[in-house]
Design a protein around this motif. Structure first.
Motif, mmCIF file in Angstrom:
data_model
loop_
_atom_site.group_PDB
_atom_site.id
_atom_site.type_symbol
_atom_site.label_atom_id
_atom_site.label_comp_id
_atom_site.label_asym_id
_atom_site.label_seq_id
_atom_site.Cartn_x
_atom_site.Cartn_y
_atom_site.Cartn_z
ATOM 1 N N VAL A 240 0.826 -1.212 0.000
ATOM 2 C CA VAL A 240 0.000 0.000 0.000
ATOM 3 C C VAL A 240 0.860 1.263 0.000
ATOM 4 C CG1 VAL A 240 -0.255 0.064 2.539
ATOM 5 C CG2 VAL A 240 -1.966 1.148 1.064
ATOM 6 N N LEU A 241 2.013 1.251 0.701
ATOM 7 C CA LEU A 241 2.892 2.420 0.658
ATOM 8 C C LEU A 241 3.494 2.605 -0.725
ATOM 9 C CD1 LEU A 241 4.784 2.307 4.079
ATOM 10 C CD2 LEU A 241 2.717 3.554 3.465
ATOM 11 N N ASN A 242 3.784 1.500 -1.405
ATOM 12 C CA ASN A 242 4.256 1.578 -2.786
ATOM 13 C C ASN A 242 3.217 2.280 -3.652
ATOM 14 O OD1 ASN A 242 5.482 -0.654 -1.329
ATOM 15 N ND2 ASN A 242 6.506 -1.221 -3.246
ATOM 16 N N PHE A 243 1.946 1.877 -3.490
ATOM 17 C CA PHE A 243 0.856 2.510 -4.231
ATOM 18 C C PHE A 243 0.865 4.023 -4.009
ATOM 19 C CE2 PHE A 243 -0.964 -1.512 -5.262
ATOM 20 C CZ PHE A 243 -1.963 -1.285 -6.200
ATOM 21 N N LEU A 244 0.880 4.421 -2.738
ATOM 22 C CA LEU A 244 0.758 5.839 -2.413
ATOM 23 C C LEU A 244 1.953 6.643 -2.924
ATOM 24 C CD1 LEU A 244 -0.638 5.497 1.228
ATOM 25 C CD2 LEU A 244 -1.911 6.045 -0.860
ATOM 26 N N PHE A 287 10.190 -0.427 4.049
ATOM 27 C CA PHE A 287 9.344 0.037 5.145
ATOM 28 C C PHE A 287 7.942 -0.567 5.052
ATOM 29 C CE2 PHE A 287 6.647 3.418 7.181
ATOM 30 C CZ PHE A 287 7.088 3.187 8.473
ATOM 31 N N ASP A 288 7.459 -0.739 3.823
ATOM 32 C CA ASP A 288 6.146 -1.341 3.618
ATOM 33 C C ASP A 288 6.118 -2.785 4.112
ATOM 34 O OD1 ASP A 288 3.427 -1.004 1.953
ATOM 35 O OD2 ASP A 288 4.232 -3.010 1.597
ATOM 36 N N ILE A 289 7.211 -3.516 3.879
ATOM 37 C CA ILE A 289 7.305 -4.893 4.372
ATOM 38 C C ILE A 289 7.159 -4.925 5.889
ATOM 39 C CG2 ILE A 289 8.866 -6.870 4.644
ATOM 40 C CD1 ILE A 289 10.073 -6.136 1.927
ATOM 41 N N LEU A 291 5.814 -2.534 7.833
ATOM 42 C CA LEU A 291 4.537 -1.983 8.274
ATOM 43 C C LEU A 291 3.374 -2.948 8.048
ATOM 44 C CD1 LEU A 291 2.872 0.480 9.296
ATOM 45 C CD2 LEU A 291 2.676 1.187 6.890
ATOM 46 N N SER A 292 3.416 -3.702 6.960
ATOM 47 C CA SER A 292 2.239 -4.477 6.553
ATOM 48 C C SER A 292 1.825 -5.499 7.601
ATOM 49 C CB SER A 292 2.497 -5.164 5.208
ATOM 50 O OG SER A 292 3.572 -6.066 5.298
ATOM 51 N N GLN A 293 2.783 -6.081 8.332
ATOM 52 C CA GLN A 293 2.415 -7.081 9.334
ATOM 53 C C GLN A 293 1.559 -6.478 10.445
ATOM 54 O OE1 GLN A 293 5.946 -8.468 11.496
ATOM 55 N NE2 GLN A 293 7.028 -6.617 10.862
ATOM 56 N N TYR A 294 1.838 -5.223 10.806
ATOM 57 C CA TYR A 294 1.048 -4.550 11.842
ATOM 58 C C TYR A 294 -0.258 -3.999 11.261
ATOM 59 C CZ TYR A 294 5.531 -4.857 14.192
ATOM 60 O OH TYR A 294 6.698 -5.330 14.744
ATOM 61 N N LEU A 295 -0.191 -3.499 10.032
ATOM 62 C CA LEU A 295 -1.390 -2.966 9.402
ATOM 63 C C LEU A 295 -2.412 -4.066 9.150
ATOM 64 C CD1 LEU A 295 -2.782 -0.497 8.184
ATOM 65 C CD2 LEU A 295 -1.594 -0.945 6.031
ATOM 66 N N ASP A 296 -1.947 -5.238 8.715
ATOM 67 C CA ASP A 296 -2.852 -6.358 8.488
ATOM 68 C C ASP A 296 -3.578 -6.754 9.776
ATOM 69 O OD1 ASP A 296 -2.136 -6.473 5.838
ATOM 70 O OD2 ASP A 296 -0.709 -8.115 6.091
ATOM 71 N N HIS A 297 -2.837 -6.819 10.866
ATOM 72 C CA HIS A 297 -3.451 -7.171 12.147
ATOM 73 C C HIS A 297 -4.496 -6.133 12.541
ATOM 74 C CE1 HIS A 297 -3.797 -8.736 16.222
ATOM 75 N NE2 HIS A 297 -3.655 -7.498 16.667
ATOM 76 N N LEU A 298 -4.192 -4.854 12.336
ATOM 77 C CA LEU A 298 -5.096 -3.782 12.736
ATOM 78 C C LEU A 298 -6.381 -3.808 11.916
ATOM 79 C CD1 LEU A 298 -5.691 -1.214 14.369
ATOM 80 C CD2 LEU A 298 -4.488 0.083 12.586
ATOM 81 N N VAL A 299 -6.263 -3.885 10.589
ATOM 82 C CA VAL A 299 -7.472 -3.815 9.758
ATOM 83 C C VAL A 299 -8.345 -5.048 9.956
ATOM 84 C CG1 VAL A 299 -6.440 -2.272 8.054
ATOM 85 C CG2 VAL A 299 -6.288 -4.746 7.713
ATOM 86 N N ASN A 300 -7.738 -6.212 10.190
ATOM 87 C CA ASN A 300 -8.546 -7.402 10.464
ATOM 88 C C ASN A 300 -9.297 -7.255 11.778
ATOM 89 O OD1 ASN A 300 -8.039 -8.967 8.160
ATOM 90 N ND2 ASN A 300 -6.134 -9.768 8.985
ATOM 91 N N LYS A 301 -8.621 -6.700 12.780
ATOM 92 C CA LYS A 301 -9.257 -6.509 14.076
ATOM 93 C C LYS A 301 -10.412 -5.507 13.994
ATOM 94 C CE LYS A 301 -8.127 -5.631 18.940
ATOM 95 N NZ LYS A 301 -7.034 -5.328 19.916
ATOM 96 N N LEU A 302 -10.259 -4.496 13.144
ATOM 97 C CA LEU A 302 -11.283 -3.459 13.012
ATOM 98 C C LEU A 302 -12.399 -3.847 12.045
ATOM 99 C CD1 LEU A 302 -9.046 -0.235 12.901
ATOM 100 C CD2 LEU A 302 -10.387 -1.104 14.830
#
Length: 324
Positions: A240-244, A287-289, A291-302
């Motif tokens: 996602v950071l690559n996209f942005l 950095f995306d690599i 970040l993604s492990q924490y972002l995945d956990h957060l969005v799944n939880k939400l």
């Protein structure tokens, strides 16, 4: 190609969200329109390949038809273990897997004590385990009403032309105290909305938790629970950071999606900006690599993860008799 009304509310009013090519398998260079119903918010491909044309978009590569039974079990071991864990709290009974491909999940479920049957829409995937699989549409499948304790659809409902009809069929063959597990991508997610991960045109419909709940309830179900997880299929926000960053540098979103989804273009997606190797892009990717492990956990939880599995039961069911 056929033009259709909204699969959820049957309205003919919709607006274009984006256009997408078949980047994953490159069967055609045509652009497909992903639209959103103005009335109910359901997202779907329109116009779309009709029920006869759609088979051309499913290649032997899609089904991994070249794998032996042993290779297939090794390839899907983690995935099948996660599926069995999802249904693990139920006592084994009669199980129907819709869209069962070569029978790999059915094989594992049978080893766990289930009496298994399958439905596969295509005759391309071989029946590697010699299991009772019906080839054809669910409407033609010869199973009686009130027969199965458990029905599963793992990343299948988004592929069908009439998801309402499929849910109605599940309701008919499922016992009143039975359960169904339906895994679908969640369009209300970063991979769904921004990164356009849906496999168009094979993904004909795109659910959100709300639109799935409405369709299921209107077909006689209630939602027991919804699980967001990457355990069965990957729904990671990786990239996602690559996209942005690429968008900030002026690359079109269509081109970025192509780099991300087209086989053989990942190095361009992760290393280059506007076709040129970029040290900054390499740093963004690293950095995306992380970040993604924490972002995945957060969005799944939400509740905004890309992969959602919805457990549903007949709306008039009592507590399940197949629970341990």
């Amino acid at each position: 190609m056929e033009t259709v009304s909204c699969p959820l509310c049957r309205s003919n009013e919709h607006r274009l969200l984006f256009k997408r090519r078949d980047y994953t398998h490159s069967v055609t260079d045509d652009e497909f329109h992903v639209v959103k119903c103005v009335k109910c918010g359901f997202v779907f491909v329109n116009p779309r390949p009709n029920i006869h044309e759609i088979h051309a978009y499913y290649t032997d590569e899609f089904y991994l038809s070249h794998l032996t039974a042993e290779q297939l079990l090794a390839e899907t071991r983690v995935r099948n273990k996660a599926k069995c864990a999802m249904i693990g709290r139920f006592n084994p009974g009669r199980l129907l897997d819709i869209g069962c491909q070569k029978g790999e999940f059915l094989y594992e479920a049978q080893r766990n004590g289930w009496q298994v049957n399958g439905i596969e829409f295509s005759d391309k995937p071989p029946n590697l385990f010699h299991l009772p699989i019906f080839y054809g549409s669910v409407e033609e499948a010869p199973y009686p009403a009130d027969y199965f304790d458990l029905v599963t659809m793992w990343a299948v409902l988004e592929h069908v032309h009439d998801p309402r009809s499929t849910l109605s069929y599940i309701r008919r063959v499922l016992k009143k105290q039975g359960r169904a597990f339906v895994l679908v991508p969640n369009f209300n997610s970063i991979p769904g909305r921004l990164m356009r991960h849906d496999d168009v045109p094979r993904h004909l419909v795109m659910f959100t938790p709300d639109t799935f709940k409405r369709m299921a309830e209107e077909e006689g179900f209630r939602v027991v629970r919804t699980v967001f997880s990457n355990d069965i299929f990957s729904g990671s926000c990786r990239g996602v950071l690559n996209f942005l960053y690429k968008m900030l540098r002026g690359e079109s979103l269509e081109e970025i999606v192509a780099q991300n989804r087209q086989p053989g273009r990942w190095s361009e997606f992760s290393n280059c900006v506007n076709g040129t190797l970029s040290n900054v892009m390499l740093k963004v990717d690293r950095f995306d690599i992380w970040l993604s492990q924490y972002l995945d956990h957060l969005v799944n939880k939400l509740g905004f993860g890309f992969i959602m599995t919805v457990e549903i039961a007949p709306h008039d069911s009592r507590p399940s008799t197949i629970l341990d």
